[in-house]
Design a protein around this motif. Sequence first.
Motif, mmCIF file in Angstrom:
data_model
loop_
_atom_site.group_PDB
_atom_site.id
_atom_site.type_symbol
_atom_site.label_atom_id
_atom_site.label_comp_id
_atom_site.label_asym_id
_atom_site.label_seq_id
_atom_site.Cartn_x
_atom_site.Cartn_y
_atom_site.Cartn_z
ATOM 1 N N TYR A 123 -6.394 5.322 14.929
ATOM 2 C CA TYR A 123 -7.206 5.330 13.712
ATOM 3 C C TYR A 123 -8.009 4.033 13.599
ATOM 4 N N GLU A 131 -12.847 9.283 6.127
ATOM 5 C CA GLU A 131 -13.457 9.250 4.796
ATOM 6 C C GLU A 131 -14.843 8.626 4.788
ATOM 7 N N ILE A 137 -3.572 9.543 7.518
ATOM 8 C CA ILE A 137 -2.830 8.796 6.513
ATOM 9 C C ILE A 137 -3.840 8.246 5.507
ATOM 10 N N ILE A 138 -3.720 8.666 4.256
ATOM 11 C CA ILE A 138 -4.636 8.234 3.198
ATOM 12 C C ILE A 138 -3.936 7.157 2.365
ATOM 13 N N PHE A 139 -4.616 6.039 2.190
ATOM 14 C CA PHE A 139 -4.027 4.895 1.511
ATOM 15 C C PHE A 139 -4.552 4.724 0.090
ATOM 16 N N GLY A 140 -3.695 4.136 -0.755
ATOM 17 C CA GLY A 140 -4.136 3.665 -2.061
ATOM 18 C C GLY A 140 -4.787 2.299 -1.928
ATOM 19 N N LYS A 141 -5.227 1.740 -3.077
ATOM 20 C CA LYS A 141 -5.942 0.467 -3.049
ATOM 21 C C LYS A 141 -5.019 -0.733 -2.919
ATOM 22 N N TYR A 200 -9.612 1.887 10.370
ATOM 23 C CA TYR A 200 -9.737 1.736 8.925
ATOM 24 C C TYR A 200 -10.591 0.510 8.638
ATOM 25 N N PHE A 260 0.838 -1.188 0.000
ATOM 26 C CA PHE A 260 0.000 0.000 0.000
ATOM 27 C C PHE A 260 0.879 1.246 0.000
ATOM 28 N N LEU A 276 -10.234 5.279 5.813
ATOM 29 C CA LEU A 276 -10.268 5.790 7.172
ATOM 30 C C LEU A 276 -11.704 6.042 7.624
ATOM 31 N N LEU A 322 -7.461 0.581 2.023
ATOM 32 C CA LEU A 322 -7.765 0.927 3.407
ATOM 33 C C LEU A 322 -8.441 2.297 3.428
#
Lengths: 114, 113
Positions: B33, B59, A102-106, B35, A89, B45, B43
């Motif tokens: 957090y 999100e 923290i923003i994640f990709g797929k 997720y 990720f 949030l 993932l």
Amino acid sequence: DQQVKQNSPSLSVQEGRISILNCDYTNSMFDYFLWYKKYPAEGPTFLISISSIKDKNEDGRFTVFLNKSAKHLSLHIVPSQPGDSAVYFCAASKIRLRDDKIIFGKGTRLHILP
Amino acid sequence: NAGVTQTPKFRVLKTGQSMTLLCAQDMNHEYMYWYRQDPGMGLRLIHYSVGEGTTAKGEVPDGYNVSRLKKQNFLLGLESAAPSQTSVYFCASSLAEWNTEAFFGQGTRLTVV
């Protein structure tokens, strides 16, 4: 509207060769980038990170490259080993804005072939 | 070293039932957090907390509530479970805003039937 994009769902690489995993982001306010590795039935584990003030960070077999103008980063694994088979990720956050969600990709599933 | 511990590891709920997922960390981290991971979605949030007594939406917060009454614990509640909440839930914690490396728990697999 995905801010962190990993456009390759999977990647197969021969053992011993180089694995290159790619990640693109859309928000220019991201200033800290991370790669996480995940095995099945386990939580993700931190692998390597890079700040936007750098364009390269190396840790053993793992190197992350950042191209800010292209909003692109990549993870290089050299040489690839069987234990590297996992989902990877890409993630990003905005430290300067004191917004470090923290923003994640797929994710990209990496298969290391014998 | 326990790190981040999630309870339970697996759960099956009927639609409309409620439950609470518990996350505990022993690293004295400020940030925590929640997720969810769904196939092909990565993932996402749900909610997060920047310290004891604080919570904020991520999100995909709808249908979930959280509480951070103690620094080491972060609870995720589902008041009325729906099949769309079938997922694997991960809790994570990080030291502070200048260190965004997060440590994850092993996950909770929730099925809502």
